[in-house]
Scaffold this active site. Structure first.
Site, short mmCIF file in Angstrom:
data_model
loop_
_atom_site.label_atom_id
_atom_site.label_comp_id
_atom_site.label_asym_id
_atom_site.label_seq_id
_atom_site.Cartn_x
_atom_site.Cartn_y
_atom_site.Cartn_z
N TYR A 256 47.42 35.12 36.95
CA TYR A 256 47.01 36.32 37.69
C TYR A 256 48.08 36.74 38.70
O TYR A 256 48.56 37.86 38.71
CB TYR A 256 45.69 36.04 38.39
CG TYR A 256 45.18 37.18 39.24
CD1 TYR A 256 45.53 37.26 40.58
CD2 TYR A 256 44.36 38.17 38.71
CE1 TYR A 256 45.07 38.31 41.38
CE2 TYR A 256 43.90 39.21 39.49
CZ TYR A 256 44.26 39.26 40.83
OH TYR A 256 43.81 40.30 41.61
N GLN A 257 48.51 35.75 39.55
CA GLN A 257 49.44 36.09 40.63
C GLN A 257 50.77 36.61 40.08
O GLN A 257 51.37 37.53 40.61
CB GLN A 257 49.72 34.87 41.53
CG GLN A 257 48.52 34.03 41.86
CD GLN A 257 47.62 34.61 42.94
OE1 GLN A 257 47.88 35.69 43.47
NE2 GLN A 257 46.53 33.91 43.24
N ASP B 84 45.16 34.78 50.00
CA ASP B 84 45.50 33.39 49.63
C ASP B 84 47.02 33.18 49.66
O ASP B 84 47.49 32.06 49.70
CB ASP B 84 44.95 33.08 48.23
CG ASP B 84 45.31 34.17 47.23
OD1 ASP B 84 44.44 35.01 46.92
OD2 ASP B 84 46.47 34.22 46.80
N GLU C 217 44.95 42.13 54.82
CA GLU C 217 43.83 41.30 54.33
C GLU C 217 42.71 41.39 55.37
O GLU C 217 42.97 41.23 56.56
CB GLU C 217 44.30 39.85 54.17
CG GLU C 217 43.18 38.80 54.08
CD GLU C 217 42.22 38.99 52.91
OE1 GLU C 217 42.71 39.03 51.75
OE2 GLU C 217 41.01 39.11 53.15
N ASP D 121 40.99 46.35 57.84
CA ASP D 121 40.51 47.14 56.71
C ASP D 121 41.67 47.95 56.11
O ASP D 121 42.34 48.70 56.82
CB ASP D 121 39.39 48.08 57.22
CG ASP D 121 38.78 48.89 56.08
OD1 ASP D 121 37.57 49.10 56.10
OD2 ASP D 121 39.54 49.29 55.17
N ALA D 122 41.85 47.78 54.81
CA ALA D 122 42.98 48.43 54.13
C ALA D 122 42.88 49.95 54.17
O ALA D 122 43.89 50.65 54.24
CB ALA D 122 43.04 47.96 52.68
N ASP E 95 45.33 43.40 45.34
CA ASP E 95 44.85 42.11 44.85
C ASP E 95 43.45 41.89 45.42
O ASP E 95 43.24 41.13 46.36
CB ASP E 95 45.81 41.02 45.32
CG ASP E 95 45.28 39.63 45.03
OD1 ASP E 95 45.75 38.67 45.66
OD2 ASP E 95 44.37 39.52 44.19
N TYR F 297 38.12 33.38 34.96
CA TYR F 297 37.48 34.65 35.32
C TYR F 297 36.46 34.99 34.23
O TYR F 297 36.65 34.63 33.07
CB TYR F 297 38.53 35.78 35.41
CG TYR F 297 39.38 35.73 36.67
CD1 TYR F 297 39.05 34.91 37.74
CD2 TYR F 297 40.52 36.50 36.79
CE1 TYR F 297 39.83 34.85 38.88
CE2 TYR F 297 41.31 36.47 37.93
CZ TYR F 297 40.94 35.64 38.97
OH TYR F 297 41.73 35.58 40.11
N1 LIG Z 1 43.86 36.64 44.86
C1 LIG Z 1 42.89 35.95 44.08
C2 LIG Z 1 42.37 36.76 42.95
C3 LIG Z 1 41.44 37.86 43.34
N2 LIG Z 1 41.15 38.64 42.17
C4 LIG Z 1 39.80 38.71 41.66
C5 LIG Z 1 39.03 37.43 41.77
C6 LIG Z 1 37.63 37.59 41.20
C7 LIG Z 1 37.62 38.12 39.78
N3 LIG Z 1 36.28 38.33 39.30
C8 LIG Z 1 38.44 39.38 39.66
C9 LIG Z 1 39.83 39.19 40.22
#
Ligand SMILES: NCCCN[C@H]1CC[C@H](N)CC1
Length: 292
Positions: free
Chosen positions: A64-65, A89, A109, A140-141, A159, A228
């Site tokens: 993902y990252q 994170d 964040e 808040d973004a 993200d 996920y």
């Molecule tokens: N930065 C960590 C990933 C955050 N992204 C989400 C996490 C939960 C998932 N259901 C969808 C992507």
């Protein structure tokens, strides 16, 4: 038992649950925004859970990252100013820091507790905060972007968690308008865009908004993240009108990235072929998304 029932009722995946055996609970707490849980799993390493939803695990966070970062940043010649929305994170920061062209990295964040917990339990992600180019904004973004000067960023990476908690407003049109305004002409957005198996309507809505808001190219990409729901996650790649962007063919060679180990970790998932493959869609997805 209770957590299982709650999980089955999550409107993002009704009647579906994905469970990991908890070997040991490492942290449990609550911020003003969400419940935060960290536990040691049997085979996925440590797991971060927000409001009962898996956010990342040691084993598969790289997919993902790396993809959410390198799909946009390897699509433009020399990204200099980057903004991360969410990402507390630190994993996306770790990946951005591999790009030597980047001069400044803003991150907004909303939840300080996520940042603190990840610094304690996920040092190989929070290492991203150690990069001197990083400027942290806790808040808040929507507010942050409203105050961002027009045409500031080469790339913005959203993200976010799922749009049923603090991230609710990050899938609405006004938010995308503020993103478009904050990008320079030809600047790019990469948005977390849920699952092609579960969230067709949400993806269609986001595609309509993005086609309206970003007059450059808009593409849906996806990758495999076993922890996920449905085992995949999508990304929406959008280019603001200006110098044309071709997302499908990476222009920053992967070699330039692999050498960058100051991030404390080698690249484990992304490469130029995976970049191209991410934009190849199954037939049912092409049919569902082509009209949007
Ligand atoms: N930065 C960590 C990933 C955050 N992204 C989400 C996490 C939960 C998932 N259901 C969808 C992507």
């Amino acid at each position: 038992k209770a957590s299982k029932v709650q999980y089955y009722n999550n409107p993002m995946w009704p009647g579906e649950a994905h469970s990991l055996k908890v070997e040991k609970i490492l942290y449990q707490g609550k911020s003003p925004y969400q419940e935060v849980l960290v536990f040691e799993s049997t085979t996925y390493g440590k797991v971060l859970v927000l409001d009962g939803i898996v956010q990342l695990t040691d084993k598969d966070e790289c997919a993902y990252q790396e993809m959410i970062t390198h799909l946009p940043l390897c699509s433009i010649p020399s990204p200099k100013k980057v903004l991360v929305i969410g990402g507390g994170d630190g994993g996306v920061l770790r990946e951005i820091s591999r790009h030597s062209s980047v001069e400044s990295i803003d991150i907004c964040e909303i939840d300080q507790l996520v940042i603190d917990v990840c610094k304690d339990f996920f040092p190989h992600l929070s290492v991203g905060f150690e990069d001197p180019r990083v400027q942290l904004h806790v808040g808040d973004a929507v507010e942050f972007l409203r105050n961002a000067p027009e045409g500031t960023y080469d790339a913005i990476i959203v993200d976010s968690s799922d749009p049923i908690g603090p991230a609710q407003e990050l899938v609405e049109k006004p938010f995308f308008d503020t993103i478009a305004r904050a990008l320079r002409p030809g600047g790019v957005l990469c948005n977390q865009a849920e699952s092609m198996w579960l969230h067709t309507h949400l993806i269609q809505d986001m595609l309509s908004i993005c086609h309206e808001t970003f007059k450059g190219s808009v593409h849906y990409a996806w990758t495999s993240v076993p922890t996920y729901p449905s085992g995949v996650i999508g990304f929406l790649l959008c280019a603001k009108e200006g110098p044309p962007v071709n997302f499908l063919t990476p222009i920053n060679p992967i070699e330039k990235l692999e050498g960058a180990t100051e991030a404390g970790r080698e690249i484990r998932f992304y490469n130029s072929e995976m970049h191209r493959a991410a934009f190849v869609l199954p037939t049912f997805v092409k049919k569902e998304l082509e009209a949007y």
